[in-house]
Design an enzyme around this catalytic site. Structure first.
Site, PDB file in Angstrom:
ATOM      1  CG  ASP A  59       9.115 -77.113  75.892  1.00  0.00           C
ATOM      2  OD1 ASP A  59       8.301 -77.657  75.124  1.00  0.00           O
ATOM      3  OD2 ASP A  59      10.082 -76.430  75.479  1.00  0.00           O
ATOM      4  CB  SER A  60       3.451 -78.283  75.257  1.00  0.00           C
ATOM      5  OG  SER A  60       3.479 -79.612  75.741  1.00  0.00           O
ATOM      6  CG  ASP A  98      10.474 -80.949  75.767  1.00  0.00           C
ATOM      7  OD1 ASP A  98      11.485 -81.195  75.085  1.00  0.00           O
ATOM      8  OD2 ASP A  98       9.436 -80.424  75.312  1.00  0.00           O
ATOM      9  CE  LYS A 128      10.182 -82.938  72.744  1.00  0.00           C
ATOM     10  NZ  LYS A 128      10.541 -81.542  72.390  1.00  0.00           N
ATOM     11  CD  GLU A 130      12.033 -77.102  70.942  1.00  0.00           C
ATOM     12  OE1 GLU A 130      12.340 -76.004  70.413  1.00  0.00           O
ATOM     13  OE2 GLU A 130      10.948 -77.291  71.537  1.00  0.00           O
ATOM     14  CD  GLU A 197       6.022 -78.966  67.071  1.00  0.00           C
ATOM     15  OE1 GLU A 197       6.837 -79.369  67.917  1.00  0.00           O
ATOM     16  OE2 GLU A 197       5.105 -78.151  67.325  1.00  0.00           O
TER      17      GLU A 197
HETATM   18  O1  KIV Z   1       6.470 -79.835  74.405  1.00  0.00           O
HETATM   19  C1  KIV Z   1       5.831 -80.652  73.724  1.00  0.00           C
HETATM   20  O2  KIV Z   1       4.696 -81.003  74.030  1.00  0.00           O
HETATM   21  C2  KIV Z   1       6.487 -81.199  72.548  1.00  0.00           C
HETATM   22  C3  KIV Z   1       5.704 -82.122  71.675  1.00  0.00           C
HETATM   23  C4  KIV Z   1       4.632 -81.420  71.003  1.00  0.00           C
HETATM   24  C5  KIV Z   1       6.558 -82.864  70.723  1.00  0.00           C
HETATM   25  O3  KIV Z   1       7.606 -80.900  72.293  1.00  0.00           O
END
Ligand code: KIV
Length: 303
Positions: A59-60, A98, A128, A130, A197
């Protein structure tokens, strides 16, 4: 894409297909696991062809692709759209999507429904999410729905407002205790791996020894079972100074900027395109055209 059974495991175009089992086995063999983010077809294809084990549509993307100042605004539809593009570029790596903020923090049923969309509509092989011990029931529900889950604890960017900024976690004893509790809870719930992280190296090392699943560090030191970084960070394609843990392996910003400036100056100076970069009429058409023009000139001369 042809997937054939080879030595008991699937193989894609000569390269082994990475699955969650491959990732778990790497920890047993003490082999480091590699993971990078990608958000589109061309970069995911390059990352995959370079042999990276796991590709995360993080989600970055909210920040590095869409220009938001946090990960919070990115929507499920945007994540699905990008994951579909990445899917088309990935053959061998394990593809993880994510779960964006707001798609699983409510109730577990909604979380599972949204995770199913990633698998069904975008071809993700795992998701993924959090959070630590508070995600245990959701992780179990996802596994019941046959969806592998990667955990993510420590500095969890979706909690930026609650954390009061992007801060390294687990710096005091209470924080260390909470991180260990979170890691053990996720491990026992059955995640196939977990991202650590922004945690002190010593804490990441303790967790890595303690849990059965592989730990994938980002800003967590070298003692994890693998490492993940944001592709745009390693390429120097972000506009803020990089975090302490980022190693830049290229300067894509300079590369793009120089190419664009060169194009502009060539066009403005009449140097692009050249004759070699132009299409030409076939010989016969040119001759026919020349004959027509000659006849017109003769007629005009006779008048
Ligand atoms: O969103 C992302 O890029 C991440 C990674 C940095 C682990 O969660």
């Amino acid at each position: 894409m042809s997937i054939t059974s080879f030595n008991g495991g699937p193989s894609v175009g000569g390269r082994p297909k990475i699955t969650t089992l491959t990732i778990e086995a790497k920890k047993q063999r003490h082999e480091q696991i590699t993971c990078l983010t990608a958000y589109d077809y061309s970069t995911s294809r390059l990352v995959d062809e370079a042999g990276i084990d796991m590709i995360l549509v993080g989600d970055s993307l909210a920040q590095v692709v869409l220009g938001y100042d946090s990960t919070l605004p990115v929507t499920l539809d945007e994540m699905l759209h990008h994951t579909r593009a990445v899917r088309r570029g990935v053959r061998s790596a394990l593809l993880i999507a994510d779960m964006p903020f707001g798609t699983y923090q409510g109730d577990d049923r909604e979380g599972v429904r949204n995770a199913v969309r990633f698998v069904k509509e975008s071809g993700a092989e795992a998701v993924k999410l959090e959070g630590g011990d508070k995600r245990v029931s959701l992780v179990r529900r996802m596994l019941d729905a046959e969806i592998p889950v990667m955990g993510h604890i420590g500095l969890t960017p979706q909690s930026v407002n609650k954390m009061g900024g992007y801060r390294v976690q687990g710096k005091d004893l209470a924080g260390v205790e909470q991180l260990i509790k979170d890691a053990i809870a996720l491990d026992q719930a059955g995640v196939f791996s977990m991202v650590l992280e922004g945690v002190p190296r010593e804490v990441a090392a303790m967790i890595t020894k303690e849990v059965k699943c592989p730990t994938i560090g980002i800003g967590a030191g070298p003692d994890c079972d693998g490492q993940v970084l944001v592709l745009h960070d390693i390429l120097g394609l972000t506009f803020a100074p990089p975090a302490k843990f980022v190693r830049r392996y290229g300067d894509a910003a300079a590369l793009i900027s120089n190419a664009v400036r060169q194009f502009k100056s060539d066009v403005e100076a009449g140097g692009y395109p050249s004759d070699d970069e132009s299409y030409h009429l076939p010989k016969e058409t040119r001759e026919e055209l020349d004959a027509i023009l000659r006849r017109r000139q003769l007629k005009a001369y006779a008048r």
